[in-house]
Design a protein around this motif. Sequence first.
Motif, mmCIF file in Angstrom:
data_model
loop_
_atom_site.group_PDB
_atom_site.id
_atom_site.type_symbol
_atom_site.label_atom_id
_atom_site.label_comp_id
_atom_site.label_asym_id
_atom_site.label_seq_id
_atom_site.Cartn_x
_atom_site.Cartn_y
_atom_site.Cartn_z
ATOM 1 N N ALA A 148 -2.418 -86.886 20.698
ATOM 2 C CA ALA A 148 -2.212 -88.192 20.064
ATOM 3 C C ALA A 148 -2.390 -89.316 21.081
ATOM 4 C CB ALA A 148 -0.826 -88.261 19.430
ATOM 5 N N GLN A 149 -1.842 -89.139 22.266
ATOM 6 C CA GLN A 149 -1.968 -90.156 23.305
ATOM 7 C C GLN A 149 -3.415 -90.321 23.742
ATOM 8 O OE1 GLN A 149 0.858 -88.728 26.215
ATOM 9 N NE2 GLN A 149 2.525 -89.961 25.365
ATOM 10 N N GLN B 141 -2.944 -88.473 13.571
ATOM 11 C CA GLN B 141 -1.742 -89.117 13.024
ATOM 12 C C GLN B 141 -1.214 -88.365 11.810
ATOM 13 O OE1 GLN B 141 -3.012 -93.217 12.299
ATOM 14 N NE2 GLN B 141 -1.487 -93.886 13.793
ATOM 15 N N MET B 142 -2.117 -87.992 10.902
ATOM 16 C CA MET B 142 -1.695 -87.292 9.679
ATOM 17 C C MET B 142 -1.093 -85.925 10.011
ATOM 18 S SD MET B 142 -4.394 -88.398 6.662
ATOM 19 C CE MET B 142 -5.539 -87.145 7.087
ATOM 20 N N GLU B 143 -1.675 -85.233 10.977
ATOM 21 C CA GLU B 143 -1.136 -83.933 11.365
ATOM 22 C C GLU B 143 0.276 -84.068 11.925
ATOM 23 O OE1 GLU B 143 -4.032 -82.328 14.078
ATOM 24 O OE2 GLU B 143 -5.496 -81.976 12.483
ATOM 25 N N GLN C 156 2.675 -84.896 9.110
ATOM 26 C CA GLN C 156 2.926 -83.724 8.279
ATOM 27 C C GLN C 156 3.919 -82.781 8.964
ATOM 28 O OE1 GLN C 156 -0.563 -81.375 7.330
ATOM 29 N NE2 GLN C 156 0.246 -80.983 5.290
ATOM 30 N N LYS C 157 3.760 -82.599 10.272
ATOM 31 C CA LYS C 157 4.691 -81.745 11.011
ATOM 32 C C LYS C 157 6.107 -82.312 10.947
ATOM 33 C CE LYS C 157 1.890 -79.238 14.309
ATOM 34 N NZ LYS C 157 1.724 -78.857 15.726
ATOM 35 N N GLN C 158 6.220 -83.635 11.122
ATOM 36 C CA GLN C 158 7.536 -84.270 11.071
ATOM 37 C C GLN C 158 8.173 -84.083 9.705
ATOM 38 O OE1 GLN C 158 6.604 -88.317 12.310
ATOM 39 N NE2 GLN C 158 7.753 -88.011 14.195
ATOM 40 N N MET C 159 7.391 -84.302 8.650
ATOM 41 C CA MET C 159 7.927 -84.199 7.293
ATOM 42 C C MET C 159 8.351 -82.772 6.963
ATOM 43 S SD MET C 159 5.494 -86.953 5.228
ATOM 44 C CE MET C 159 5.034 -85.736 4.082
ATOM 45 N N ASP D 215 -11.775 -91.696 12.703
ATOM 46 C CA ASP D 215 -11.455 -90.550 11.844
ATOM 47 C C ASP D 215 -10.601 -89.523 12.585
ATOM 48 O OD1 ASP D 215 -12.833 -91.723 9.756
ATOM 49 O OD2 ASP D 215 -14.612 -90.438 9.956
ATOM 50 N N GLU D 216 -10.947 -89.271 13.848
ATOM 51 C CA GLU D 216 -10.171 -88.314 14.646
ATOM 52 C C GLU D 216 -8.747 -88.838 14.860
ATOM 53 O OE1 GLU D 216 -9.848 -86.417 19.103
ATOM 54 O OE2 GLU D 216 -11.808 -87.129 18.434
#
Length: 118
Positions: free
Chosen positions: A70-71, A49-51, A54-57, A43-44
């Motif tokens: 992320a790493q 990944q979603m965060e 979202q930042k990229q988009m 879940d974490e």
Amino acid sequence: MSANVYDQANALESALRESDEFNNMKELYGKVNSNPESKAMFDEFRQVQMELQQKQMQGEEILEEDVQKAQSSAAEIENDENIKALMEAEQNMSQLIQDLNRVIMKPIEELYGINNQN
């Protein structure tokens, strides 16, 4: 007589649901969810990944701390056998979908002569 493409797409969906690749993924996802430690890590990882996505988009800057988070999350899940198996199953499913996409796109590629131009 034209084929009803949507009926065939629905049949393809049913075939995917019955495929070994999907059923393996479903079983492994159940194992991840039934193990509290695996579930929390997974879940974490998905949240991180979603965060980032979202930042990229939104065109936001991805900070070094975001990359490190992320790493770190990715490194953790590599040590969890349940998640590792699920990720491998996801890769197999992704390969199947890529193969299907090539088949679906073949008429358009042939129409435009894609891959035939040298």
